[in-house]
Design an enzyme around this catalytic site. Structure first.
Site, mmCIF file in Angstrom:
data_model
loop_
_atom_site.group_PDB
_atom_site.id
_atom_site.type_symbol
_atom_site.label_atom_id
_atom_site.label_comp_id
_atom_site.label_asym_id
_atom_site.label_seq_id
_atom_site.Cartn_x
_atom_site.Cartn_y
_atom_site.Cartn_z
ATOM 1 N N ASP A 262 0.658 -1.182 -0.188
ATOM 2 C CA ASP A 262 0.104 -0.139 -0.165
ATOM 3 C C ASP A 262 0.667 1.286 -0.010
ATOM 4 O O ASP A 262 2.160 1.313 0.228
ATOM 5 C CB ASP A 262 -0.883 -0.048 1.316
ATOM 6 C CG ASP A 262 -0.258 -0.112 2.455
ATOM 7 O OD1 ASP A 262 0.780 -0.811 2.508
ATOM 8 O OD2 ASP A 262 -0.716 0.534 3.488
ATOM 9 N N GLU B 293 0.005 -1.292 5.528
ATOM 10 C CA GLU B 293 1.033 -1.023 6.551
ATOM 11 C C GLU B 293 0.947 0.163 6.932
ATOM 12 O O GLU B 293 1.015 0.510 8.145
ATOM 13 C CB GLU B 293 2.552 -1.299 5.769
ATOM 14 C CG GLU B 293 3.585 -1.156 6.929
ATOM 15 C CD GLU B 293 4.220 0.311 6.976
ATOM 16 O OE1 GLU B 293 4.886 0.477 7.965
ATOM 17 O OE2 GLU B 293 3.679 1.123 6.181
#
Ligand SMILES: [Zn+2]
Length: 386
Positions: free
Chosen positions: A75, A137
């Site tokens: 991400d 994350e």
């Protein structure tokens, strides 16, 4: 095609997947799974309950313990309200810089590891190399937290984890954790003229906050003697206290938002135990003497464990040998490294690009950094083949 040009081509594909944390990442994961499988890796995708997010775990080499995990998050942070001079989701070149959202944080590292898959498969590896790519994350290591128990279930026991967050290829062996909590106090409302008939939730929140600050002072004395963190100890911050309506009303509800940044695992345990015993022996009995329904609850908003510097760290030794980097530092930002350390692996953070460019408009990665990363990863493959 050189390894570098191959890496850049993969990076261009990865950047084109707009995997902002709130959005799906499954297409990018499927793309990476295909590339790894084509190279000969055994790959498993782990979808979350929505089916829109996935973690990836892949392996090249023997099916045994003692492997090396190359870890990255899929991400990226949003680009909203950022002034980009190029399309953030199309890789562009500016001289020797590669520009796009996620170039340094951290698709550059991921692209380099995927480009290395074929060279790795060409070796006869005596210890496995694992690819570990996670979702979410940036929003609290959500993906890694769900992947860790899955790996445990399958009996994977790698011994080293390299987390490729941007460190300009320096070795990072420690960072603090970050734990955020909201503690809610339920009292009993009443008229301000008779405070003893109610349970003043704000007053109890203040008592709790006071105890928290006392414990924060105690935490200072618990700092490891050789701590290199700044500040050296586990810190506590009270960020928000909210409750009550007006001068003459006993508030029935209050809320305290606070955080702790631990330098060592034991400090979190210490704080939790001390607060629990304060609640059980002091606060709740007094509150419930007036109202049996009075309560104090703490919601975990996010808990990211730190990476604790260790005297012996095989990951540090390995990366030092591969990069020639003789020192290892600590940093103020969080990564997934602590989760791997808790699994019993030795872990370091080491990846291409600078954290100074992460999360910024016109995020970029210097091509030379990518080349250095490939050199390190190539050496890593050779070290597993010897
Ligand atoms: Zn990152």
């Amino acid at each position: 095609m050189t390894l570098l040009t191959r890496t850049e081509a993969i990076l261009a594909d990865l950047i084109a997947f707009p995997t902002v944390s709130i959005d799906p990442n499954v297409e990018m994961m499927a793309y990476m799974a295909t590339l790894l499988e084509d190279a000969g890796a055994r790959v498993e995708l782990f979808h979350d309950a929505t089916g829109k997010k996935a973690n990836l775990f892949g392996t090249i080499g023997p099916d045994c313990e003692g492997g090396i995990v190359l870890s990255g998050h899929s991400d990226v942070v949003p680009v909203t309200d950022q002034d980009w001079s190029t399309d953030p989701f199309a890789l562009s070149e500016r001289g020797d810089f590669l520009m796009g959202r996620g170039t340094c944080d951290m698709k550059g590292f991921i692209a380099a590891t995927i480009a290395m898959a074929k060279p790795y498969a060409a070796h006869t590896l005596r210890r496995p190399i694992h690819f570990c790519f996670t979702h979410d994350e940036e929003t609290g290591c959500v993906g890694a937290k769900s992947l860790v128990p899955e790996l445990q279930k399958r009996g994977y026991k790698p011994s080293i984890a390299i987390i490729g967050e941007p460190t300009e290829m320096r070795i990072i062996e420690g960072h603090k954790g970050c734990c955020e909590y909201t503690t809610r106090f339920t009292g009993l409302e009443g008229h301000g003229s008779n405070p003893d008939r109610g349970v003043n939730a704000v007053a109890y929140a203040v008592k709790y906050a006071t105890r928290l600050m006392e414990l924060a002072e105690e935490l200072k004395t618990r700092a490891p003697r050789d701590s290199r963190f700044d500040p050296a100890w586990t810190t506590v911050n009270i960020g928000r206290l909210h409750g009550g309506h007006a001068h003459n009303v006993i508030p029935g509800k209050a809320e305290l938002e606070w955080e702790m940044r631990p330098v060592q695992y034991g400090d979190g345990e210490f704080l939790r135990e001390m607060l629990e015993s304060y609640i059980e022996t002091d606060l709740l009995p007094a509150m419930r003497a007036v109202s049996p329904r009075a309560d104090i609850t703490t919601q975990i908003i996010g808990e990211v464990v730190g990476l604790e510097p260790m005297e012996v760290n095989m990951a540090r030794t390995l990366i030092a040998a591969l990069t020639g980097c003789e020192t290892a530092d600590v940093v103020p930002f969080n990564t997934e490294a602590g989760l791997f350390q808790q699994l019993g692996m030795s872990a370091v953070v080491c990846g291409p690009g600078s954290i100074a460019q992460a999360h910024k408009p016109d995020e970029y990665l210097a091509r030379a950094q990518l080349a250095d990363c490939l050199t390190m990863l190539d050496g890593l493959g050779q070290s597993c083949a010897e």
